[in-house]
Design a protein around this motif. Structure first.
Motif, PDB file in Angstrom:
ATOM      1  N   MET A   1     -10.087   9.282 -27.166  1.00 50.76           N
ATOM      2  CA  MET A   1      -9.253   8.107 -27.389  1.00 50.76           C
ATOM      3  C   MET A   1     -10.081   6.822 -27.297  1.00 50.76           C
ATOM      4  O   MET A   1     -10.967   6.723 -26.460  1.00 50.76           O
ATOM      5  CB  MET A   1      -8.127   8.059 -26.363  1.00 50.76           C
ATOM      6  N   VAL A   2      -9.749   5.893 -28.139  1.00 52.36           N
ATOM      7  CA  VAL A   2     -10.462   4.623 -28.136  1.00 52.36           C
ATOM      8  C   VAL A   2      -9.608   3.609 -27.378  1.00 52.36           C
ATOM      9  O   VAL A   2      -8.392   3.540 -27.550  1.00 52.36           O
ATOM     10  CB  VAL A   2     -10.706   4.137 -29.585  1.00 52.36           C
ATOM     11  N   ASP A   3     -10.264   2.851 -26.487  1.00 51.20           N
ATOM     12  CA  ASP A   3      -9.525   1.854 -25.704  1.00 51.20           C
ATOM     13  C   ASP A   3      -8.860   0.828 -26.618  1.00 51.20           C
ATOM     14  O   ASP A   3      -9.443   0.397 -27.603  1.00 51.20           O
ATOM     15  CB  ASP A   3     -10.477   1.126 -24.748  1.00 51.20           C
ATOM     16  N   GLU A   4      -7.671   0.441 -26.221  1.00 48.55           N
ATOM     17  CA  GLU A   4      -6.972  -0.571 -27.016  1.00 48.55           C
ATOM     18  C   GLU A   4      -7.431  -1.952 -26.578  1.00 48.55           C
ATOM     19  O   GLU A   4      -7.136  -2.392 -25.487  1.00 48.55           O
ATOM     20  CB  GLU A   4      -5.454  -0.444 -26.809  1.00 48.55           C
ATOM     21  N   ASP A   5      -8.204  -2.537 -27.392  1.00 48.40           N
ATOM     22  CA  ASP A   5      -8.638  -3.899 -27.115  1.00 48.40           C
ATOM     23  C   ASP A   5      -8.530  -4.671 -28.424  1.00 48.40           C
ATOM     24  O   ASP A   5      -9.382  -4.538 -29.304  1.00 48.40           O
ATOM     25  CB  ASP A   5     -10.090  -3.884 -26.592  1.00 48.40           C
ATOM     26  N   GLU A   6      -7.467  -5.443 -28.542  1.00 49.68           N
ATOM     27  CA  GLU A   6      -7.154  -6.140 -29.799  1.00 49.68           C
ATOM     28  C   GLU A   6      -8.265  -7.094 -30.229  1.00 49.68           C
ATOM     29  O   GLU A   6      -8.461  -7.347 -31.410  1.00 49.68           O
ATOM     30  CB  GLU A   6      -5.840  -6.927 -29.649  1.00 49.68           C
ATOM     31  N   SER A   7      -9.025  -7.590 -29.244  1.00 49.08           N
ATOM     32  CA  SER A   7     -10.027  -8.596 -29.583  1.00 49.08           C
ATOM     33  C   SER A   7     -11.290  -7.962 -30.176  1.00 49.08           C
ATOM     34  O   SER A   7     -12.129  -8.645 -30.758  1.00 49.08           O
ATOM     35  CB  SER A   7     -10.397  -9.393 -28.326  1.00 49.08           C
ATOM     36  N   LYS A   8     -11.405  -6.639 -30.012  1.00 47.46           N
ATOM     37  CA  LYS A   8     -12.640  -5.973 -30.461  1.00 47.46           C
ATOM     38  C   LYS A   8     -12.507  -5.457 -31.892  1.00 47.46           C
ATOM     39  O   LYS A   8     -11.420  -5.037 -32.306  1.00 47.46           O
ATOM     40  CB  LYS A   8     -12.933  -4.819 -29.509  1.00 47.46           C
ATOM     41  N   ASP A   9     -13.628  -5.457 -32.587  1.00 51.68           N
ATOM     42  CA  ASP A   9     -13.654  -4.906 -33.941  1.00 51.68           C
ATOM     43  C   ASP A   9     -13.422  -3.384 -33.855  1.00 51.68           C
ATOM     44  O   ASP A   9     -13.962  -2.704 -32.968  1.00 51.68           O
ATOM     45  CB  ASP A   9     -15.023  -5.187 -34.578  1.00 51.68           C
ATOM     46  N   VAL A  10     -12.631  -2.844 -34.763  1.00 48.52           N
ATOM     47  CA  VAL A  10     -12.261  -1.421 -34.730  1.00 48.52           C
ATOM     48  C   VAL A  10     -13.496  -0.526 -34.812  1.00 48.52           C
ATOM     49  O   VAL A  10     -13.639   0.450 -34.065  1.00 48.52           O
ATOM     50  CB  VAL A  10     -11.309  -1.096 -35.904  1.00 48.52           C
ATOM     51  N   MET A  11     -14.387  -0.860 -35.749  1.00 52.24           N
ATOM     52  CA  MET A  11     -15.584  -0.049 -35.944  1.00 52.24           C
ATOM     53  C   MET A  11     -16.491  -0.056 -34.712  1.00 52.24           C
ATOM     54  O   MET A  11     -17.050   0.965 -34.317  1.00 52.24           O
ATOM     55  CB  MET A  11     -16.371  -0.529 -37.176  1.00 52.24           C
ATOM     56  N   VAL A  12     -16.610  -1.235 -34.111  1.00 51.78           N
ATOM     57  CA  VAL A  12     -17.433  -1.343 -32.897  1.00 51.78           C
ATOM     58  C   VAL A  12     -16.833  -0.491 -31.786  1.00 51.78           C
ATOM     59  O   VAL A  12     -17.531   0.257 -31.091  1.00 51.78           O
ATOM     60  CB  VAL A  12     -17.560  -2.827 -32.457  1.00 51.78           C
ATOM     61  N   ALA A  13     -15.498  -0.569 -31.642  1.00 59.85           N
ATOM     62  CA  ALA A  13     -14.809   0.203 -30.600  1.00 59.85           C
ATOM     63  C   ALA A  13     -15.039   1.704 -30.825  1.00 59.85           C
ATOM     64  O   ALA A  13     -15.334   2.460 -29.877  1.00 59.85           O
ATOM     65  CB  ALA A  13     -13.324  -0.110 -30.611  1.00 59.85           C
ATOM     66  N   LEU A  14     -14.929   2.145 -32.061  1.00 59.85           N
ATOM     67  CA  LEU A  14     -15.156   3.560 -32.385  1.00 59.85           C
ATOM     68  C   LEU A  14     -16.594   3.979 -32.088  1.00 59.85           C
ATOM     69  O   LEU A  14     -16.841   5.011 -31.464  1.00 59.85           O
ATOM     70  CB  LEU A  14     -14.874   3.798 -33.880  1.00 59.85           C
ATOM     71  N   ALA A  15     -17.523   3.134 -32.533  1.00 60.66           N
ATOM     72  CA  ALA A  15     -18.946   3.438 -32.334  1.00 60.66           C
ATOM     73  C   ALA A  15     -19.273   3.541 -30.846  1.00 60.66           C
ATOM     74  O   ALA A  15     -19.967   4.465 -30.410  1.00 60.66           O
ATOM     75  CB  ALA A  15     -19.797   2.367 -32.996  1.00 60.66           C
ATOM     76  N   GLU A  16     -18.735   2.601 -30.063  1.00 59.86           N
ATOM     77  CA  GLU A  16     -18.998   2.620 -28.614  1.00 59.86           C
ATOM     78  C   GLU A  16     -18.462   3.901 -27.986  1.00 59.86           C
ATOM     79  O   GLU A  16     -19.094   4.522 -27.130  1.00 59.86           O
ATOM     80  CB  GLU A  16     -18.358   1.401 -27.950  1.00 59.86           C
ATOM     81  N   LYS A  17     -17.281   4.292 -28.452  1.00 58.96           N
ATOM     82  CA  LYS A  17     -16.666   5.503 -27.910  1.00 58.96           C
ATOM     83  C   LYS A  17     -17.541   6.740 -28.191  1.00 58.96           C
ATOM     84  O   LYS A  17     -17.832   7.532 -27.298  1.00 58.96           O
ATOM     85  CB  LYS A  17     -15.271   5.688 -28.541  1.00 58.96           C
ATOM     86  N   TYR A  18     -17.977   6.837 -29.451  1.00 58.63           N
ATOM     87  CA  TYR A  18     -18.810   7.989 -29.826  1.00 58.63           C
ATOM     88  C   TYR A  18     -20.119   8.006 -29.060  1.00 58.63           C
ATOM     89  O   TYR A  18     -20.577   9.047 -28.609  1.00 58.63           O
ATOM     90  CB  TYR A  18     -19.089   7.984 -31.329  1.00 58.63           C
ATOM     91  N   LEU A  19     -20.733   6.825 -28.931  1.00 57.30           N
ATOM     92  CA  LEU A  19     -22.042   6.760 -28.268  1.00 57.30           C
ATOM     93  C   LEU A  19     -21.948   7.054 -26.766  1.00 57.30           C
ATOM     94  O   LEU A  19     -22.945   7.341 -26.129  1.00 57.30           O
ATOM     95  CB  LEU A  19     -22.687   5.401 -28.517  1.00 57.30           C
ATOM     96  N   ASN A  20     -20.735   6.985 -26.236  1.00 58.27           N
ATOM     97  CA  ASN A  20     -20.562   7.271 -24.807  1.00 58.27           C
ATOM     98  C   ASN A  20     -20.312   8.751 -24.522  1.00 58.27           C
ATOM     99  O   ASN A  20     -20.245   9.158 -23.366  1.00 58.27           O
ATOM    100  CB  ASN A  20     -19.415   6.445 -24.225  1.00 58.27           C
ATOM    101  N   ILE A  21     -20.156   9.539 -25.571  1.00 59.07           N
ATOM    102  CA  ILE A  21     -19.965  10.981 -25.361  1.00 59.07           C
ATOM    103  C   ILE A  21     -21.307  11.577 -24.933  1.00 59.07           C
ATOM    104  O   ILE A  21     -22.307  11.393 -25.622  1.00 59.07           O
ATOM    105  CB  ILE A  21     -19.472  11.672 -26.661  1.00 59.07           C
ATOM    106  N   PRO A  22     -21.354  12.272 -23.780  1.00 57.48           N
ATOM    107  CA  PRO A  22     -22.657  12.799 -23.342  1.00 57.48           C
ATOM    108  C   PRO A  22     -23.049  14.072 -24.086  1.00 57.48           C
ATOM    109  O   PRO A  22     -23.183  15.146 -23.509  1.00 57.48           O
ATOM    110  CB  PRO A  22     -22.443  13.057 -21.845  1.00 57.48           C
TER     111      PRO A  22
END
Lengths: 106, 239
Positions: free
Chosen positions: A1-22
């Motif tokens: 799940m991607v955190d809901e942060d309206e101020s953040k760009d959708v693509m950035v939020a997705l990328a951050e989520k993926y990059l945090n998967i160990p």
């Protein structure tokens, strides 16, 4: 799940989520050790099963460090299994898993 | 089978039915020892056929049975290397036969007794003859890990005019190296306890000694170490 942060760009939020998967394709991948340690504690694990899907070389290579971490840091029994989605190796897996359970019970 | 402290055993090829072979072996062994099924206090099954045996009280994996049997036979801990017909395994045990860690080959026949059987057939000899043929020979390099490819490689070597005995020595070395690459993850050990049917092969003992660089012990009854371990587990259940 991607955190809901309206101020953040959708693509950035997705990328951050993926990059945090160990995942073992990350280097260095210390997050995986932290996560295993956390989960083992939270669920009071009696052992750790490290499953590698066949031909996933990065997970296979990382299994060396995971074994060392689980056995020497967590002091838990560890088993590494490699399999695929077919059922042709069910009996071979049964031997390993049963032996692992016997090892835990002893 | 343990009759007091005496070890009684019978070896039978499994054939196509582990269930039937198990029952037959059990009955024949009882006859050989001269006792009836009623005299048997507890039965533990092990090996790949353990789940199909209907007459047993408990099933224990061959990992634990080999460990237990090996520890009983040599009276100390170490690294047990078992090369059987189906698979090969390395088991790290303590003095009491408790399993500390183990590893097995994957689901292929490379580095197992089956591999030797296939090659023996290709060379027109029986597996029991392999050791005598290979002792003291100059091992040829066998590059294929896979049993099927190694068989083709052996046929190529024969076509080239290479000596059968040098090929067998090479095959032994390749099995020993393969098994040791799996077993060596447990780090340096003082000694290797070699069990299973392949441990009966003298040249394999030498090749495993060379591959591992440490003494290889083959105790008496090592071929039936797994069955002996099962009998010891059965004795635990009774007491």
């Amino acid at each position: 799940m991607v955190d809901e942060d309206e101020s953040k760009d959708v693509m950035v939020a997705l990328a951050e989520k993926y990059l945090n998967i160990p995942c073992s394709c990350m280097s260095p991948n210390e997050g995986r050790l932290e996560l295993i340690g956390k989960l083992a504690k939270e669920y009071q694990a009696d052992g750790v099963v490290d499953l590698t899907w066949q031909a996933c070389h990065t997970y296979n290579v990382e299994a060396f460090f995971i074994r060392d971490f689980v056995q020497s840091q967590l002091n838990l029994p560890y088993i590494h299994l490699e399999t695929d989605y077919s059922e042709s190796d069910v009996e071979q897996l049964r031997v390993r898993v049963q032996a692992f359970l016997e090892l835990i019970q002893e | 089978m343990l009759v007091g402290e005496e070890i009684k055993y019978l070896i039978k090829p499994t054939g196509w039915s582990p269930r039937d072979a198990g029952v037959k072996a059990y009955e024949e062994l009882l006859e050989q020892v001269g006792c009836s099924p009623k005299d048997v206090n507890c039965r533990v099954g092990t090996g790949y056929g353990r789940v199909s045996l209907s007459f047993i009280d408990k099933a224990v994996t061959e990992i634990h049975c080999h460990a237990r049997g090996a520890a009983y036979l040599i009276g100390k801990g170490g690294l047990v290397v078992d090369i059987g017909g189906q698979d090969s395994k390395a088991i790290l045990i303590n003095q009491k036969g408790k399993v500390l860690d183990f590893t097995m080959n994957d689901k292929c026949a490379a580095g197992t007794g089956r591999f030797l059987q296939v090659i023996a057939t290709a060379l027109g000899v029986d597996v029991s003859e392999l050791a005598d043929l290979a002792v003291g020979r100059n091992p040829l390099e066998i590059n294929s890990m896979c049993t099927v490819f190694a068989e083709s490689e052996v046929i190529s070597l024969l076509a080239k005019g290479e000596d059968k005995r040098d090929i067998i020595a090479g095959i032994h070395r390749s099995v020993a190296r393969r098994v040791w690459s799996m077993a060596s993850r447990f780090g340096p050990v003082e000694q290797v306890i070699f069990t299973g049917g392949v441990a009966q092969n003298k040249d394999m003992q030498d090749k495993l000694t060379q591959a591992s660089g440490c003494p290889v012990i083959v105790p008496e009854f090592s071929q039936v170490a797994g069955a002996l371990g099962a009998a010891l587990y059965a004795r635990d259940i009774i007491s």
